[in-house]
Scaffold this active site. Structure first.
Site, PDB file in Angstrom:
ATOM      1  N   GLY A 164       2.768   6.159  -7.751  1.00  0.00           N
ATOM      2  CA  GLY A 164       1.708   6.229  -6.733  1.00  0.00           C
ATOM      3  C   GLY A 164       0.793   5.021  -6.783  1.00  0.00           C
ATOM      4  O   GLY A 164       0.392   4.470  -5.753  1.00  0.00           O
ATOM      5  N   CYS A 165       0.463   4.593  -7.988  1.00  0.00           N
ATOM      6  CA  CYS A 165      -0.447   3.457  -8.163  1.00  0.00           C
ATOM      7  C   CYS A 165       0.218   2.151  -7.735  1.00  0.00           C
ATOM      8  O   CYS A 165      -0.426   1.259  -7.185  1.00  0.00           O
ATOM      9  CB  CYS A 165      -0.914   3.378  -9.609  1.00  0.00           C
ATOM     10  SG  CYS A 165      -1.785   4.877 -10.124  1.00  0.00           S
ATOM     11  N   THR A 166       1.524   2.055  -7.965  1.00  0.00           N
ATOM     12  CA  THR A 166       2.277   0.875  -7.535  1.00  0.00           C
ATOM     13  C   THR A 166       2.322   0.814  -6.004  1.00  0.00           C
ATOM     14  O   THR A 166       2.096  -0.241  -5.409  1.00  0.00           O
ATOM     15  CB  THR A 166       3.700   0.911  -8.129  1.00  0.00           C
ATOM     16  OG1 THR A 166       3.592   0.930  -9.552  1.00  0.00           O
ATOM     17  CG2 THR A 166       4.510  -0.296  -7.698  1.00  0.00           C
TER      18      THR A 166
END
Length: 158
Positions: free
Chosen positions: A44-46
């Site tokens: 998700g952060c990527t």
């Protein structure tokens, strides 16, 4: 202490990628997006970071600086930035001082266990250093487009 819409965001200085110190007050005159993400190099952060990266030219055109923040150490942040080719600084907030300032540390559940972690959140600060907009409990899909729209609207209204 927590920040409030329409109020000045307290100044902070933090260690950022590229062996730099980033001070919020030095960015006055530009809008600033500060986005908090739970952990470097996770899916998700990527995706979220990639969306900010891919829209950086549009943010630049709206006089808006992007800053990513997580509790990861600076080495993890450097690796994440390099691997994903992020074109904006990432801050290592291991002491959680910036996280506390923005009130993004929340009790979370993962596999039935509770732990304190970063709630994915984004904040838009105006050219005078006041909080213009906030998004808490963010879902990644479509989020950056929404932040960009708000930054463009704020920039156009100045």
């Amino acid at each position: 202490m927590s920040i409030t819409l329409g109020q000045p965001v307290p100044d902070f200085t933090a260690t950022a990628t590229g062996d730099t110190q980033l001070t919020l007050s030095e960015l006055r005159g530009k809008q600033v997006v500060v986005y908090f993400y739970p952990k470097a190099s996770t899916p998700g952060c990527t995706t979220e970071g990639g969306d900010f990266r891919d829209n950086k030219t549009a943010f630049d055109a709206a006089n808006t600086v992007i800053i990513g923040v997580s509790r990861d150490g600076i080495r993890a942040q450097e690796n994440f930035k390099a691997k994903q080719d992020f074109n904006f600084p990432l801050i290592s907030d291991k002491e959680e001082s910036i996280c506390q300032l923005f009130g993004v540390i929340k009790l979370k559940k993962l596999y039935g266990k509770e732990h304190l972690g970063i709630e994915r959140s984004t904040f838009l600060i105006d050219v005078d250093g006041k909080l213009a907009k906030e998004w808490r409990g963010v879902k990644v899909k479509g989020h950056v487009a929404e932040v960009l729209e708000a930054a463009q609207a704020l920039h156009a209204g100045e």
